[in-house]
Design a protein around this motif. Structure first.
Motif, mmCIF file in Angstrom:
data_model
loop_
_atom_site.group_PDB
_atom_site.id
_atom_site.type_symbol
_atom_site.label_atom_id
_atom_site.label_comp_id
_atom_site.label_asym_id
_atom_site.label_seq_id
_atom_site.Cartn_x
_atom_site.Cartn_y
_atom_site.Cartn_z
ATOM 1 N N LEU A 71 5.064 97.821 -21.592
ATOM 2 C CA LEU A 71 5.038 96.574 -20.839
ATOM 3 C C LEU A 71 6.443 95.976 -20.836
ATOM 4 O O LEU A 71 7.107 95.949 -21.885
ATOM 5 N N LEU A 104 9.311 83.942 -17.527
ATOM 6 C CA LEU A 104 9.279 85.395 -17.348
ATOM 7 C C LEU A 104 8.218 85.643 -16.279
ATOM 8 O O LEU A 104 7.021 85.641 -16.563
ATOM 9 N N TRP A 107 6.066 90.949 -14.560
ATOM 10 C CA TRP A 107 5.580 91.773 -15.681
ATOM 11 C C TRP A 107 5.127 93.108 -15.140
ATOM 12 O O TRP A 107 4.225 93.167 -14.291
ATOM 13 N N LEU A 134 13.078 92.811 -20.666
ATOM 14 C CA LEU A 134 12.541 92.748 -22.034
ATOM 15 C C LEU A 134 11.464 93.813 -22.183
ATOM 16 O O LEU A 134 10.616 93.984 -21.289
ATOM 17 N N PHE A 136 8.227 95.321 -24.240
ATOM 18 C CA PHE A 136 7.149 94.986 -25.172
ATOM 19 C C PHE A 136 6.258 96.209 -25.393
ATOM 20 O O PHE A 136 5.122 96.256 -24.904
ATOM 21 N N PRO A 137 6.753 97.219 -26.115
ATOM 22 C CA PRO A 137 5.921 98.394 -26.375
ATOM 23 C C PRO A 137 4.732 98.013 -27.256
ATOM 24 O O PRO A 137 4.830 97.081 -28.053
ATOM 25 N N MET B 71 -3.127 86.359 -18.919
ATOM 26 C CA MET B 71 -2.630 87.080 -20.086
ATOM 27 C C MET B 71 -2.427 86.033 -21.183
ATOM 28 O O MET B 71 -1.488 85.240 -21.108
ATOM 29 N N LEU B 99 -1.069 94.464 -30.130
ATOM 30 C CA LEU B 99 0.038 93.864 -30.875
ATOM 31 C C LEU B 99 1.330 94.420 -30.289
ATOM 32 O O LEU B 99 1.431 95.636 -30.049
ATOM 33 N N ARG B 100 2.310 93.520 -30.083
ATOM 34 C CA ARG B 100 3.596 93.932 -29.524
ATOM 35 C C ARG B 100 4.704 93.219 -30.301
ATOM 36 O O ARG B 100 4.461 92.179 -30.907
ATOM 37 N N PRO B 101 5.921 93.739 -30.242
ATOM 38 C CA PRO B 101 7.015 93.058 -30.939
ATOM 39 C C PRO B 101 7.345 91.726 -30.264
ATOM 40 O O PRO B 101 7.226 91.594 -29.051
ATOM 41 N N ALA B 103 10.077 88.866 -28.965
ATOM 42 C CA ALA B 103 11.459 88.902 -28.456
ATOM 43 C C ALA B 103 12.052 87.521 -28.707
ATOM 44 O O ALA B 103 12.117 86.688 -27.805
ATOM 45 N N TRP B 107 10.602 84.558 -26.955
ATOM 46 C CA TRP B 107 9.213 85.019 -26.867
ATOM 47 C C TRP B 107 8.671 85.222 -28.282
ATOM 48 O O TRP B 107 8.903 86.270 -28.894
ATOM 49 N N PHE B 112 -1.387 90.051 -27.631
ATOM 50 C CA PHE B 112 -1.627 89.887 -26.196
ATOM 51 C C PHE B 112 -3.105 90.214 -25.916
ATOM 52 O O PHE B 112 -3.580 91.275 -26.327
ATOM 53 N N LEU B 144 -0.400 83.191 -19.326
ATOM 54 C CA LEU B 144 0.322 83.502 -18.099
ATOM 55 C C LEU B 144 -0.692 84.010 -17.091
ATOM 56 O O LEU B 144 -1.280 85.083 -17.284
#
Lengths: 150, 160
Positions: A71, A104, A107, A134, A136-137, B71, B99-101, B103, B107, B112, B144
């Motif tokens: 993502l 943002l 997406w 950006l 988002f894996p 989202m 789960l995502r990292p 930023a 962020w 999510f 979002l």
């Protein structure tokens, strides 16, 4: 909105669960639903033509083939949104792309055949657009039981 | 699982969809110069190994009246994120949950969860349910809404 009858709804609900790998899979599903094979096929063709279903077929997992999904998000200036959309969507690795109401505001999901491909495509998009991508894996995917009740 | 060149041809022949004919696997086999049994065996093997998640329809949420698509994103304490994420993913109105990292600093969100509904009010009510579930482990959150689908094609294999 196109009208759906009860049979269409049953077909949509049933076919979200999975489709058999058998010589006559439509006949098998039709029998389960108490329909004729040709009625099922005709209805599916209509559901596709009218865009009530976006796809019917195998869902491939790029990660399971050694590739990757990621993502990605970008902050795109409003006045330049359509041009940037065209630049991003031109990449075949962009599997889907949504506009969202946030700073943002774009997406998209990259699907590539190698893990390194994600960073390579993201860098190309950054070079073409002059915008930061950006990444988002996913670190963990939770099991989902969700189905759209048609 | 590794896929071979025949699998790749099969993927390319089916990634935009199955033909709507009584014997779709035979039709694909004909187009590729394979036999039907081999096509079925290869698809089954790819499904068993997870290369194919499933063979199914993807309904168009928008056309079905599910026009509100949010989202929801959550900043959840790392130590609680795996356990709580599993509970959020199990909610019947959540279609994807990851789960995502983060930023940072822009962020802060690491969880999510996609929520669909017929109206934004319906989605907002579901968001309140998730917030209650996350309790004290939640630091901040946002939602979002998608305002346009810009592209939706699924996976496309290139040359190779």
């Amino acid at each position: 909105m196109t009208a759906l009858d009860d049979t269409d709804r049953r077909i949509l609900n049933r076919l979200q669960e999975g489709f058999p790998i058998t010589p006559h899979p439509f006949a098998d599903v039709a029998a389960e639903l108490g329909l004729e094979e040709d009625d099922l096929i005709t209805r599916l063709a209509r559901l596709k033509d009218t865009r009530l279903i976006t796809r019917f077929g195998p869902f491939y997992d790029a990660a399971a083939m050694g590739g990757a999904f990621c993502l990605c998000a970008m902050q795109v200036p409003e006045g330049d949104f359509d041009r940037i959309t065209d630049l991003v969507n031109a990449h075949p690795e962009v599997a889907h792309n949504y506009e969202r109401d946030h700073a943002l505001n774009m997406w998209f999901v990259l699907a590539t055949e190698t893990k390194a491909g994600i960073g390579e495509v993201a860098k190309r998009i950054e070079a073409e657009t002059g915008l930061t991508v950006l990444l988002f894996p996913k670190e963990h995917e939770f099991f989902i039981g969700f189905r759209v009740a048609a | 699982m590794s896929i071979d060149t025949t699998d790749r041809r099969l993927i390319k022949a089916t990634q935009s969809g199955l033909p709507l004919v009584p014997a779709p696997y035979a039709e694909i086999a004909n187009a590729l110069g394979l036999d039907e049994a081999e096509v079925m065996q290869r698809l089954q093997a790819m499904q068993d190994s997870g290369v194919i998640r499933r063979i199914a329809v993807a309904p168009n949420h928008y056309a079905l009246g599910m026009t509100a698509n949010g989202m929801t994103v959550w900043d959840v304490e790392d130590s609680a994120a795996l356990g709580l994420g599993a509970q959020v993913g199990a909610l019947e109105f959540v279609s994807h949950c990851y789960l995502r990292p983060r930023a940072l600093p822009d962020w802060p969100f690491n969880l999510f969860a996609m929520v669909h509904g017929k109206t934004r009010d319906e989605v907002a009510a579901k968001r309140v349910e998730i917030r209650a579930l996350l309790g004290d482990a939640l630091r901040s959150d946002d939602i979002l809404y998608s305002t346009r689908i810009l592209k939706k094609t699924g996976l496309r294999l290139g040359k190779g």
